[in-house]
Design a protein around this motif. Structure first.
Motif, PDB file in Angstrom:
ATOM      1  N   TYR A  66      45.276  35.760  35.688  1.00  0.00           N
ATOM      2  CA  TYR A  66      46.473  36.334  36.315  1.00  0.00           C
ATOM      3  C   TYR A  66      47.241  37.230  35.349  1.00  0.00           C
ATOM      4  CZ  TYR A  66      50.944  36.732  38.663  1.00  0.00           C
ATOM      5  OH  TYR A  66      52.082  37.243  39.238  1.00  0.00           O
ATOM      6  N   ARG A 108      45.115  41.049  34.540  1.00  0.00           N
ATOM      7  CA  ARG A 108      44.547  41.287  35.856  1.00  0.00           C
ATOM      8  C   ARG A 108      43.342  42.197  35.872  1.00  0.00           C
ATOM      9  NH1 ARG A 108      50.124  41.274  36.634  1.00  0.00           N
ATOM     10  NH2 ARG A 108      50.874  39.734  38.123  1.00  0.00           N
ATOM     11  N   GLU A 136      45.095  37.684  42.173  1.00  0.00           N
ATOM     12  CA  GLU A 136      46.299  38.310  41.655  1.00  0.00           C
ATOM     13  C   GLU A 136      47.508  37.966  42.509  1.00  0.00           C
ATOM     14  OE1 GLU A 136      45.743  42.447  41.016  1.00  0.00           O
ATOM     15  OE2 GLU A 136      43.891  42.197  39.897  1.00  0.00           O
ATOM     16  N   ASN A 137      47.316  37.145  43.544  1.00  0.00           N
ATOM     17  CA  ASN A 137      48.404  36.700  44.389  1.00  0.00           C
ATOM     18  C   ASN A 137      49.159  35.589  43.679  1.00  0.00           C
ATOM     19  OD1 ASN A 137      49.809  35.091  46.503  1.00  0.00           O
ATOM     20  ND2 ASN A 137      48.926  36.662  47.837  1.00  0.00           N
ATOM     21  N   LYS A 138      50.454  35.811  43.432  1.00  0.00           N
ATOM     22  CA  LYS A 138      51.234  34.862  42.642  1.00  0.00           C
ATOM     23  C   LYS A 138      51.297  33.483  43.289  1.00  0.00           C
ATOM     24  CE  LYS A 138      54.888  36.438  40.698  1.00  0.00           C
ATOM     25  NZ  LYS A 138      56.262  36.962  40.452  1.00  0.00           N
TER      26      LYS A 138
END
Length: 210
Positions: free
Chosen positions: A137, A140, A166-168
């Motif tokens: 993360y 990226r 990469e989605n928090k």
């Protein structure tokens, strides 16, 4: 540099170097009489006493210790360069692992290596996955992140900009699950594994004596 193949290769080299440093240092120290292998083996007695402990209390203790370590890790990520923090953590963990495994091998022979591996399972798998997810993360542009993005796009899975890793929210949920699974297995499953290996090593020693 940190998200390229060279960056990951450097982490692997650093890890192997740490194992070598830890192994050489502990062997030289014991041969010179600075330490004794028994000085580092108190964990066996500690694990054997877990049978008389309240497992729920021990689970709370593990969660507290691991949360404190994770908090320090995130503070260091905020204060310093994340890649430098990963390098230092990578090296320190490998040095400690070199200490640990070498001490067991000196004391119990090659069976000690099996016992040492058992001591790290299965919770360190989950902790390792947690650190890998944080690494992906933060950096990226890692090839693994792009690989999953391509895979999910190809099969039609949703994700922010087609990049699920990469989605928090997904990353946070995954890290929390890994942390919870690591603490649970460390408190409830790992002691049983270690006790099994301790009994196996002691049985082998008794058979060798006979």
């Amino acid at each position: 540099m940190y998200y390229t193949i060279e960056g990951k290769r450097f982490l692997c080299i650093l890890y192997m170097l740490g194992l070598l440093v830890g192994t050489v240092f502990i062997n030289m120290s014991i041969r010179m009489g600075l330490f004794h292998s028994s000085d580092f083996l108190g964990y066996i007695e500690y694990i054997e006493t877990l049978s008389s402990l309240d497992t729920s209390a021990f689970f709370s203790y593990v969660c507290l210790i691991r949360f404190r370590q994770l908090l320090i890790f995130f503070v260091c990520l905020y204060l310093f360069s994340p890649y430098i923090v990963f390098c230092i953590l990578d090296f320190l963990l490998s040095v400690l692992l070199g200490f640990f495994i070498s001490t067991l091998v000196i004391r119990y022979g090659w069976m000690g290596m099996i016992e040492g591996i058992g001591f790290l399972l299965p919770h360190y798998i989950f902790y390792g996955l947690l650190l890998c997810m944080i690494y992906i993360y933060l950096f990226r542009k890692s090839p693994m992140s792009h690989f999953y993005a391509f895979s999910f796009n190809r099969h039609g899975f949703p994700g922010k900009n087609g990049r699920l890793l990469e989605n928090k929210v997904i990353v946070v949920v995954f890290c929390l699950l890994c942390f919870a699974a690591g603490c649970y297995t460390e408190a409830f499953i790992n002691p049983e594994i270690v006790r099994f290996f301790v009994r196996m090593v002691k049985t082998k020693i008794q058979l060798d004596i006979l």
